[in-house]
Write a protein that holds these residues in place. Structure first.
Motif, PDB file in Angstrom:
ATOM      1  N   UNK A 242       0.840  -1.202   0.000  1.00  0.00           N
ATOM      2  CA  UNK A 242       0.000   0.000   0.000  1.00  0.00           C
ATOM      3  C   UNK A 242       0.873   1.249   0.000  1.00  0.00           C
ATOM      4  N   UNK A 243       1.986   1.226   0.762  1.00  0.00           N
ATOM      5  CA  UNK A 243       2.908   2.359   0.764  1.00  0.00           C
ATOM      6  C   UNK A 243       3.503   2.577  -0.624  1.00  0.00           C
ATOM      7  N   UNK A 244       3.866   1.500  -1.279  1.00  0.00           N
ATOM      8  CA  UNK A 244       4.475   1.621  -2.603  1.00  0.00           C
ATOM      9  C   UNK A 244       3.503   2.174  -3.643  1.00  0.00           C
ATOM     10  N   UNK A 245       2.222   1.890  -3.454  1.00  0.00           N
ATOM     11  CA  UNK A 245       1.222   2.276  -4.453  1.00  0.00           C
ATOM     12  C   UNK A 245       0.595   3.640  -4.180  1.00  0.00           C
ATOM     13  N   UNK A 246       0.891   4.241  -3.020  1.00  0.00           N
ATOM     14  CA  UNK A 246       0.161   5.448  -2.626  1.00  0.00           C
ATOM     15  C   UNK A 246       0.424   6.629  -3.548  1.00  0.00           C
ATOM     16  N   UNK A 247       1.571   6.685  -4.212  1.00  0.00           N
ATOM     17  CA  UNK A 247       1.901   7.811  -5.080  1.00  0.00           C
ATOM     18  C   UNK A 247       1.566   7.539  -6.544  1.00  0.00           C
ATOM     19  N   UNK A 248       0.943   6.417  -6.844  1.00  0.00           N
ATOM     20  CA  UNK A 248       0.633   6.066  -8.228  1.00  0.00           C
ATOM     21  C   UNK A 248      -0.847   6.171  -8.557  1.00  0.00           C
ATOM     22  N   UNK A 249      -1.638   6.684  -7.636  1.00  0.00           N
ATOM     23  CA  UNK A 249      -3.081   6.833  -7.854  1.00  0.00           C
ATOM     24  C   UNK A 249      -3.728   5.503  -8.236  1.00  0.00           C
ATOM     25  N   UNK A 250      -3.254   4.441  -7.608  1.00  0.00           N
ATOM     26  CA  UNK A 250      -3.831   3.119  -7.824  1.00  0.00           C
ATOM     27  C   UNK A 250      -4.639   2.743  -6.586  1.00  0.00           C
ATOM     28  N   UNK A 251      -5.905   2.449  -6.783  1.00  0.00           N
ATOM     29  CA  UNK A 251      -6.768   2.089  -5.665  1.00  0.00           C
ATOM     30  C   UNK A 251      -6.503   0.640  -5.252  1.00  0.00           C
ATOM     31  N   UNK A 252      -6.388   0.413  -3.961  1.00  0.00           N
ATOM     32  CA  UNK A 252      -6.141  -0.922  -3.430  1.00  0.00           C
ATOM     33  C   UNK A 252      -7.435  -1.476  -2.847  1.00  0.00           C
ATOM     34  N   UNK A 253      -7.812  -2.670  -3.292  1.00  0.00           N
ATOM     35  CA  UNK A 253      -9.015  -3.341  -2.804  1.00  0.00           C
ATOM     36  C   UNK A 253      -8.623  -4.714  -2.291  1.00  0.00           C
TER      37      UNK A 253
END
Length: 485
Positions: A242-253
């Motif tokens: 989740x930390x890695x994806x937070x700056x890529x505007x990718x929603x985590x489900x």
């Protein structure tokens, strides 16, 4: 194993879906237009209909307060999250946010004018919010319908990666593909490092391993990543992802291995930072209680009175066609496996049952519900009776007598029940219905397994609100003759 490993598809950098970013702007523009239109109507209505009294200077007060009310209303909706991208398209959260923001705006305007001793027209205030709140909700409903329609036609899709074991990836993909209005376009899967497959059993390409989620999401232009069971080995790995994806505007489900359970039965309660999902027991037993039964009795009695003239005309048409009986009585299986005579207007020739065995042999029928288009047994009047489901009107007597319900699973034949497995037998825990999820979801166009799935969903997740919603949707399904033959 890396993204460009042998046997895995190579990816070039892709751009995430840009059209989705226009949704908040579209909603904001629509809300602005609605509030301006309602404000204009409220001002004109205040003058024309002389609401309350004429002590307030409507034009003068609105010149100062109008822009403030408009901006405050839109700002409140934004503060309550009414323009977040994740509220559009599904669920009631969007409507709740708009409703709560509107009520807060009305409260602030009223209290503010009182404290500031500002002479805002009470008639304008009343009309603006009494009309404005429903108008905003209707506008959001129209926007949602347009969004669903666009997604069914392949537009405004969200690019989805599913991470997890192959079995769980396929399970989630089946659900997402079954509901195209959600707008989830599955572009690939991420599997554990021990899995060297190029694609899953349902044909989803495996783009890499779950520990490469960040780089793959960037190259694939993903909007959403679903983390299913088997995706990551621990909670720490999930947190890092989740930390890695937070700056890529990718929603985590996070997609747990739970399907066909309504949101009303799910409670998420954090305990020590660990979100625990509590699932309430199935509600099928509630569908047999006095509240639903009272609704059925009153509803069927009212409908019998309303449709009495139409039923008389249908009776005369059926009798005049071939002189045979008006009603067709067939043994069906009801709640807890009890047999009952199910009434329908006769739509087939008098020797229809004798012809059934031959049709079974010709069409290779083995199990489940037997339906066919252009059935040679159907009479002339029967064709239009079936097209609009008017042949089922006599089942209102079954509902009144307690054999059936207005809403429930389809009443099965004894030979169908004889082929049921343990899972399918659960649909006999409630009274069968004149209409149900199977009716508003395609009727005869549904496969046998899909019809069973819908019936089981209804049994396990029953609610009176769902019954009312199904009855409302039945009208459009019947008028459109979708899946009826």
């Amino acid at each position: 194993m890396t993204l460009l490993s042998v046997g895995r598809p190579s990816l070039t950098a892709a751009t995430p879906s840009r059209a989705l970013r226009a949704l908040p702007v579209t909603a904001l523009t629509m809300d602005l237009v609605v509030i301006l239109a309602v404000g204009t109507f409220a001002a004109m209505g205040r003058e024309r209909f002389d609401v309350f009294d004429k002590s307030a200077d409507v034009v003068g007060s609105l010149g100062m307060a109008g822009p403030f009310i408009l901006l405050a209303w839109l700002l409140a909706i934004a503060v309550f999250g009414g323009y977040r991208r994740n509220v559009f398209g599904v669920g009631t959260d969007e409507y709740k946010r708009v409703m709560n923001a509107s009520l807060v705006t009305a409260s602030l305007v009223g209290v503010g004018c009182y404290l500031a001793r500002f002479s805002l027209s009470r008639g304008f205030f009343f009309l603006a919010f009494v009309i404005g709140i429903p108008a905003l909700l209707i506008g959001r409903l129209v926007l949602r319908r347009a969004l669903h329609s666009a997604r069914r036609h392949g537009a405004l899709q969200q690019r989805v990666l599913i991470a997890g074991s192959q079995a769980h990836v396929d399970e989630i993909a089946v659900v997402l593909r079954r509901e195209p209005w959600l707008g989830y376009n599955v572009i690939g899967a991420l599997t554990p490092t021990v899995d060297l497959s190029e694609e899953t059993s349902t044909g989803i390409p495996v783009l890499g391993n779950t520990d490469e989620a960040t780089s793959i999401a960037r190259h694939a232009g993903a909007d959403v990543i679903f983390f299913a069971s088997g995706a990551l080995g621990s909670g720490n790995q999930m947190r890092k992802a989740i930390w890695d994806l937070e700056h890529q505007e990718v929603q985590v489900v996070v997609a747990p291995s739970v399907t066909d359970i309504s949101s009303d039965r799910i409670r998420v309660r954090p305990v020590g930072g660990l979100p625990l999902m509590h699932i309430d027991p199935p509600t099928g037993i509630d569908a047999s209680r006095w509240g639903k039964r009272l609704f059925d009795v009153l509803g069927s009695a009212l409908l019998l009175l309303v449709f009495a003239p139409l039923m008389l005309v249908i009776s005369l048409q059926v009798k005049r066609h071939d002189g045979g009986p008006i009603l067709f009585k067939q043994t069906r299986i009801g709640k807890d496996g009890r047999e009952f005579p199910c009434f329908k207007f006769r739509t087939m020739v008098t020797d229809a049952e004798a012809l059934l065995a031959r049709l079974h042999a010709e069409h290779g029928y083995e199990v489940g519900l037997f339906k066919m288009k252009d059935d040679p047994r159907i009479t002339g009047p029967g064709k239009w009776l079936r097209r609009f489901s008017l042949d089922e009107l006599p089942q209102l007597f079954n509902v009144f007598l307690g054999d059936m319900s207005l809403v429930g699973p389809r009443p099965p034949l004894p030979r169908e029940v004889a082929t049921y497995d343990v899972e399918a037998h659960r649909r006999l825990r409630v009274r069968p219905g004149m209409t149900g999820l199977w009716q508003v979801s395609g009727r005869s166009d549904l496969s046998w397994s899909e019809a069973i799935r819908l019936d089981l969903y209804y049994v396990d997740n029953w609610s009176m609100l769902q019954d009312v919603s199904i009855l409302a949707k039945t009208f459009s399904a019947v008028v459109g003759s979708r899946g009826a033959y």
